[in-house]
Structure formats: C-alpha cells, structure tokens
Design an enzyme around this catalytic site. Structure first.
Site: not given
Length: 462
Positions: A360-362
């Site tokens: 989700l971050d990347h």
C-alpha cells in the site's frame, strides 16, 4: 478486451485523468513471482509503476515537443522495487522494519495491531495501556497481558485517544459497514483538482521530466518518500524537511533518501518558518504526508499555498483519507491492511496475515508521483495551481475490490541483478534500482542518501 495486466494500468491511468490512447506506449515483461499473495499485489505493483513511468514519459514529451517515449515495465524490477525497504544494506548489514511493539496482539475477542516504531508512538502506546516506564525487556509481556484483558475495539479506541497507533482487525465486510470504510468506498483511487488560473508552463527542451523543478518534501516513513524519491530520479531538486523533534530512522532514510537532500526546520518557530517560506517562494511542488490537520494548523492549507505561490503542484497524502471520522487518525500501511480486511484475507483461521511487501505504501507512493507528474503536464497545457490527494485506504480498497490478478503469473523471481552498490556517507550501500523507467530515461539516482537532517535548508546550488 484488454488483458488483466492492462486492466489495472487502465484503471489507474483513468483515475489520473490520462488519455487512454497513451497506454499503447506501455509494454510488459520480465519474470515475476516476487510478491506472492492471495490478493493481486503484483497487479497493483505493476499498474502503479506503469502509470508512473508513463506519466514521466508524457511530461518528457510535453517539455521537449518530441513523441512520448515508450515504457517497458519489467516485473522483476517492479517486485524488487516494492521490496526496496527490506533489501537495503549498509556494509552488508540489514535492519528490522518493525520494532518489538509493532505487531499483532491477541485481544479478548480478536486481534489488534499496533505501530510503535518511533519512540513517541511507543511511549503513547504504553501510557494508554497503563504501562508507562516499562523497559524494552518487559514491555512485550506487559502489553500481551494488557491487550488480552480488553476487546480489540477497546484497545483501538484507548490507544488512538492517547495519540498512539492501534487498529482492531476487521473483515472486509466489517470495514464496509464502518462509517470510514463506507466513505472510502465512495472515493476514486485518488482525487485531483485545479485551484486557480495561474499561468501555464512552457516547453523548454528539458533533459529529464523534472529537470529544474524544486520539490519540498514534507513526508515521512514510506509512501511519501517513495514518491519524492521517484521525482528525484526524474531530475527534480528534492529537499526533505523534517521537524527536529520528530527524528527519522536513518535506516529508513537509507532506502527512501535516494537522490535527495535532507534538512530540519521547526515550522512553529519564527526563524525556521521564515527559512521555509523562502524555500516555498521558489518551489514548484510541495508534497505533504502528515495526518490531515497537522500542517493546516500552521497555515499550510492548499489555498494558502496557492495564494503565496500560484502555479504550485500540491500533493497531500493521507492514511485514511481527508474525510470521515478517521480523517485525523494517524496511520501506516500495516494498520490500513488490518482495518480494511486485507490482514484477514491474507491470514489463516488461527491468525491474521500481511502482504508480502508494504505494498500500500509503495503503490500509493508511485500513484502520488504519477499524480504530480500528470499535474505538471496539465500545467503545461492549461496552467493552474494543482492539487493531488491519494490515500492508503483508497489504494487498499482498489486492491481488495477492483484489481484482477494476471493469469499465469511466471515464477523465477531473482532480485540480485536488480540491486546495485554505491559508496555513501554511511558506508557501502546496497539498494534496489528504480523500477520506474522509460526509453532513454535515467537508470539510477544521481546521488546516494546522506545522513538524515544534516543538509542546509537551501536549494541545491543556492
């Protein structure tokens, strides 16, 4: 009908306002298998890198007047890039991305996950549970006992009220019934807006899509720094600004500080605020990643930024979205996975699970970078101060409900030849090469990360 590989890219490119006919510039290849999961994580990774690469190629075309360069998305490069925070080494030494109090705990009626990587978050967690002052050696056992005596929602509410980070594990169905989850489901993948009629930019024959552009990076941890790391790759002068009382992990900065410089300023203090305003006067892009309200209370609303510096691109990243009852909550990738049902879907009957990367971050980081690049392209075409707003929870909804895995995923993933080494102030640095690329584009960053917070708060060459 488009293949599922194109489908994810098409969805993201449409959300970015891109011309779907441009997608014929994108092709795919390489070995995958590096992000195994029940959910279509590889498709999320592939699609977000594809639209970021295409947005870079499109901006390159607008600035030079040449045709849009072709984009080749390599699955092995993509998977390695999504694991970059876990693959970085200094003199052969790795690091743990999670501290002992950042984990799942068994509550009286289910599971809860906490995030306590930073000292102030650890202190708030322990204080909320009545465990202030516990040393590292005894804290884990004490938290086990404290959480076991409460329901998961009681832990969530108690810790969040104290400014800490804890989320009760929910199923996708439970998240859909939650007020915040229902509001997230109504949102697009990301939102964009034009705030005024500031003059447009002109073609200038730039050597790189972001050459000559100045980016103020007010982000922390992973998604925001991944986005600004990408803008640095593409030629931007990226200056990360942190508050001195909120130190960053040097180990994290070893991964996300590629191509940037890093300084500290206390925006609550008059002298430092003056220095920041001088930087803002010649900035082209401002990227923020603090929870909604944190920077706004310092007068850094999009409207105030647009008034001071017409023609900015303003990107505001959040965990839960800038709406609903959770808008002011702190959040991280691992917690969003737990709230939205991803942990249940990736787990077993005995315990919740997690995605094979901080996907989700990347993924949101590459969407954020793509949004900035597309905003710059639209500025060349029509002017205007531009606003881009993604959220980790919106990316999670996309992953769970909209993406389709590509058929016949190929195995044989090997990250080693997508890693490189360079000398840095910390020692010999091994890191992942960037997955974002286009024909004729840069293959690596111009500089390694430095020591966090030690650069002067001035633009490069100033």
């Amino acid at each position: 009908m488009n293949s599922p590989i194109i489908s994810g890219t098409s969805q993201a490119w449409a959300a970015l306002g891109g011309d779907l006919s441009s997608l014929d510039r994108v092709s795919y290849g390489g070995r995958c298998g590096g992000l195994p999961a029940r959910l279509p994580v590889m498709e999320l990774a592939r699609a977000t890198v594809a639209v970021c690469s295409l947005a870079a190629a499109e901006l390159m075309s607008v600035r030079t007047g040449l045709p849009v360069p072709r984009v080749r998305v390599d699955d092995e490069a993509v998977a390695t890039g999504f694991l970059s925070d876990r693959l970085v080494r200094v003199d052969g030494q790795g690091w743990s991305t999670f501290q002992p109090l950042s984990r799942f705990w068994r509550a009286s009626d289910g599971w809860v996950r906490t995030h306590a990587n930073y000292p102030h978050h650890r202190a708030r967690l322990l204080a909320a549970l009545g465990l202030a002052g516990h040393a590292d050696g005894e804290a884990v056992d004490a938290v086990v006992r404290a959480v076991a005596s409460l329901t998961a929602l009681e832990v969530e509410e108690t810790v969040c009220a104290a400014g800490g980070l804890a989320v009760a594990a929910r199923s996708p169905e439970e998240w859909a019934k939650n007020e915040q989850g229902a509001m997230v489901a109504e949102q697009p993948l990301l939102t964009t807006a034009r705030l005024d009629d500031a003059p447009g930019r002109r073609p200038d024959g730039a050597a790189l899509p972001c050459a000559g552009l100045r980016v103020l990076d007010l982000t922390r941890v992973l998604a925001g720094p991944v986005a600004t790391r990408t803008l640095a790759l593409l030629g931007a002068d990226v200056l990360r600004i942190d508050a001195p009382h909120l130190p960053e992990s040097q180990e994290a900065h070893n991964d996300t500080g590629m191509g940037k410089r890093s300084a500290t300023l206390d925006l609550r203090e008059a002298t430092d605020r003056g220095r920041f305003d001088v930087l803002l006067d010649t900035a082209d892009v401002v990227v923020t990643g603090y929870r909604p309200g944190a920077l706004e209370q310092l007068g850094l609303t999009p409207e105030a930024l647009a008034e001071r510096r017409p023609g900015l691109v303003i990107a505001q990243l959040s965990a839960w979205g800038r709406y609903g009852p959770w808008r002011g909550r702190r959040g991280f990738d691992s917690l969003v996975q737990v709230a939205t049902g991803i942990a249940e879907l990736e787990g077993s009957p005995d315990s919740p699970g997690a995605l094979p990367a901080q996907a989700l971050d990347h993924g949101t980081g590459y969407l954020l970078a793509a949004g900035v690049l597309r905003a710059l392209t639209e500025q060349h075409r029509a002017g205007g101060t531009r606003l881009v707003r993604p959220a980790l929870a919106q990316t999670a909804h996309w992953l769970v409900h909209d993406l389709v895995p590509a058929p016949g995923e190929r195995e044989g993933f090997d990250a080693e030849h997508r890693l490189t080494e360079t000398d840095s102030p910390m020692g010999r640095l091994r890191h992942a090469l960037p997955p974002v690329s286009y024909e004729g584009g840069p293959l690596n960053w111009r500089r390694p990360p430095g020591l966090w917070g030690t650069d002067a708060p001035v633009w490069d060459g100033a």
